[in-house]
Motif scaffolding. Sequence first.
Motif, short mmCIF file in Angstrom:
data_model
loop_
_atom_site.label_atom_id
_atom_site.label_comp_id
_atom_site.label_asym_id
_atom_site.label_seq_id
_atom_site.Cartn_x
_atom_site.Cartn_y
_atom_site.Cartn_z
N TRP A 148 -1.08 6.82 7.19
CA TRP A 148 -0.40 7.24 5.97
C TRP A 148 -0.30 8.76 6.05
CZ3 TRP A 148 2.39 5.19 2.22
CH2 TRP A 148 2.64 5.94 1.08
N TRP A 185 0.83 -1.20 0.00
CA TRP A 185 0.00 0.00 0.00
C TRP A 185 0.87 1.25 0.00
CZ3 TRP A 185 -5.30 0.02 -0.37
CH2 TRP A 185 -5.93 -1.22 -0.28
N ASP A 186 1.13 1.80 -1.19
CA ASP A 186 1.92 3.03 -1.28
C ASP A 186 1.32 4.02 -2.27
OD1 ASP A 186 2.50 1.75 -3.63
OD2 ASP A 186 4.66 1.71 -3.32
N ASN A 187 0.10 3.75 -2.73
CA ASN A 187 -0.58 4.63 -3.67
C ASN A 187 -1.60 5.48 -2.91
OD1 ASN A 187 -2.97 5.30 -5.45
ND2 ASN A 187 -1.52 4.57 -7.01
N LEU A 188 -1.39 6.78 -2.89
CA LEU A 188 -2.23 7.69 -2.11
C LEU A 188 -3.71 7.55 -2.48
CD1 LEU A 188 -2.65 9.97 -0.09
CD2 LEU A 188 -2.08 11.59 -1.92
N LYS A 189 -4.02 7.46 -3.75
CA LYS A 189 -5.42 7.35 -4.18
C LYS A 189 -6.06 6.09 -3.62
CE LYS A 189 -8.34 7.20 -8.25
NZ LYS A 189 -8.40 7.06 -9.70
N ASP A 190 -5.37 4.96 -3.70
CA ASP A 190 -5.91 3.71 -3.15
C ASP A 190 -6.08 3.78 -1.64
OD1 ASP A 190 -6.03 2.56 -5.67
OD2 ASP A 190 -4.16 1.43 -5.42
N ASP A 207 -4.65 -5.38 -1.90
CA ASP A 207 -5.23 -4.27 -2.65
C ASP A 207 -6.72 -4.20 -2.35
OD1 ASP A 207 -6.65 -6.05 -4.46
OD2 ASP A 207 -4.80 -6.25 -5.61
#
Length: 126
Positions: free
Chosen positions: A106, A39-44, A61
């Motif tokens: 986050w 988990w490193d995608n801000l939108k997700d 995911d």
Amino acid sequence: MATNALIVCLKKNKRFDGIPVNSSGYIDGGVGETLIDYWDNLKDIRNLCAIKKSIRSFGNDLNDIEYYNYSWEDSLEDLKYVKQFKDMDWYRLCNMAGNFDYTYIWYLGKWYLLKNEKRKPLKDFI
């Protein structure tokens, strides 16, 4: 006994949204390690934290997460429960964190562990 966790992200308005995880919330081999590894995608992450359900089983995911399936009446109770983790300020977040074994945040492109109102980089614990 289940190890619970709260996953939280900072929003554009400087407030926090969170989602509770009811089991496997620990760092090693649990939610903490999964967050670091996948988990490193801000939108997700923002999409995850905006969901108004409780997580039964956390995954790699958005498609790999199992939420609780309740009867219609119970789903209304769950909605009330998870609503308290939306749009929190820092003080409310710290107060809510006391109800969980682990709280993951986050914040500015990194995962942190919240302990005693202090953020510590999650990577330091893995």
